[in-house]
Design an enzyme around this catalytic site. Sequence first.
Site, PDB file in Angstrom:
ATOM      1  CG  HIS A  18      -1.938  -1.067   1.156  1.00 27.63           C
ATOM      2  ND1 HIS A  18      -2.550  -1.673   2.170  1.00 27.63           N
ATOM      3  CD2 HIS A  18      -2.470  -1.734   0.085  1.00 27.63           C
ATOM      4  CE1 HIS A  18      -3.382  -2.666   1.962  1.00 27.63           C
ATOM      5  NE2 HIS A  18      -3.304  -2.680   0.535  1.00 27.63           N
ATOM      6  CG  HIS A  41      -6.430 -10.950  -7.427  1.00 25.55           C
ATOM      7  ND1 HIS A  41      -5.873 -10.606  -8.770  1.00 25.55           N
ATOM      8  CD2 HIS A  41      -6.602 -12.296  -7.779  1.00 25.55           C
ATOM      9  CE1 HIS A  41      -5.710 -11.656  -9.567  1.00 25.55           C
ATOM     10  NE2 HIS A  41      -6.195 -12.864  -8.808  1.00 25.55           N
ATOM     11  CB  SER A  92      -5.161  -2.371  -2.725  1.00 27.08           C
ATOM     12  OG  SER A  92      -5.878  -3.424  -3.194  1.00 27.08           O
ATOM     13  CD  GLU A 110     -12.772 -10.182  -4.025  1.00 19.99           C
ATOM     14  OE1 GLU A 110     -11.652  -9.872  -3.944  1.00 19.99           O
ATOM     15  OE2 GLU A 110     -12.843 -11.485  -3.646  1.00 19.99           O
ATOM     16  CG  ASP A 135     -10.232 -14.941 -13.574  1.00 17.38           C
ATOM     17  OD1 ASP A 135      -9.699 -15.121 -12.541  1.00 17.38           O
ATOM     18  OD2 ASP A 135     -10.045 -14.937 -14.625  1.00 17.38           O
ATOM     19  N   GLY A 136     -10.163 -11.629 -11.892  1.00 19.07           N
ATOM     20  CA  GLY A 136      -9.003 -10.736 -12.262  1.00 19.07           C
ATOM     21  C   GLY A 136      -7.954 -11.036 -13.246  1.00 19.07           C
ATOM     22  CG  ASP A 156      -2.514  -8.258  -3.191  1.00 18.14           C
ATOM     23  OD1 ASP A 156      -1.618  -8.934  -3.061  1.00 18.14           O
ATOM     24  OD2 ASP A 156      -3.298  -7.584  -2.565  1.00 18.14           O
TER      25      ASP A 156
END
Length: 277
Positions: A18, A41, A92, A110, A135-136, A156
Amino acid sequence: MNYRHSFHAGNAGDVLKHLALAFIIDRLKAKPAPITVIDSHAGAGLYALDTGGGEWQDGIGRLLGQEVSTWPAAARPYAEALGGDPMLYPGSPLIALRLLRDQDRLIACETGEEVAEDLRFALAHDPRAAVHRRDGWSALRAFLPIKTGRSLVLIDPPFEAANDFALLAEHMIQAARRASTAIIVGWYPVKGRQAADRLHEVLRSSGIAKILAVELLTQPDHDPLRFAGSGLVVIRPPWHFDTAMAEDLPRLLTLMGQAHTGSVRVDWLSGETVEAE
Ligand SMILES: C[S@@+](CC[C@H](N)C(=O)[O-])C[C@H]1O[C@@H](n2cnc3c(N)ncnc32)[C@H](O)[C@@H]1O
């Protein structure tokens, strides 16, 4: 998979991730061009630290007791993004949104149904943000390249699946090729050196220019059974990101009282060379 980031929220891995995210957004804001942040994510966006797993006490908890004026300069945008209530820790997407301007955008992906709902709530349905329950990994293909302004991609994954290191390398490389000016940041845990070194090797041999690896370790990294800290691989980091991290992360580690066991690594995996296809 039932990964809940609330267990880990605010730990030393989050501090590194971060802090770097906030620093990069702050640098991009030096120019008026719109910024698009893609968080593949994204997680829930806001975490009540007192109901989590307690890992925060060895992360952000070690900084909260210290005056922000004593934090190293590279951590100031992160401090600005933390918000007013120290026990409500932003993830994030919220950190990004708090720093973005009117002309900027956030795309957050997400897969968790409840998590995505929590994220929509945490982002308060801000019109600059789009939350996608999807799906990321495939989202990176769908959304990149962004046509206008600068783009910053954070990848991430939860690192619950054995192939998350391989997926991270593969998707960072694909994203960098699709979006030739995007800044791409990948987070990874450090547990022994093998997986991290392999990730570095795959990225190093990709032919992509300007890849930096930054690690913030709170423990020695020789034991493959012990979590030593975490790292970021950053494709095309902004100007002076490397020197800022090399100078200020050791100061941060000292402030966190972890300099005696921990360490910082900042290594270029590839330089300014022309990218090979
Ligand atoms: C490490 S957490 C994210 C933390 C967040 N980036 C932050 O820093 O605050 C990983 C998240 O990815 C979600 N997830 C797992 N697989 C996914 C996928 N294929 N696509 C998108 N999200 C996924 C998990 O539900 C979890 O919330």
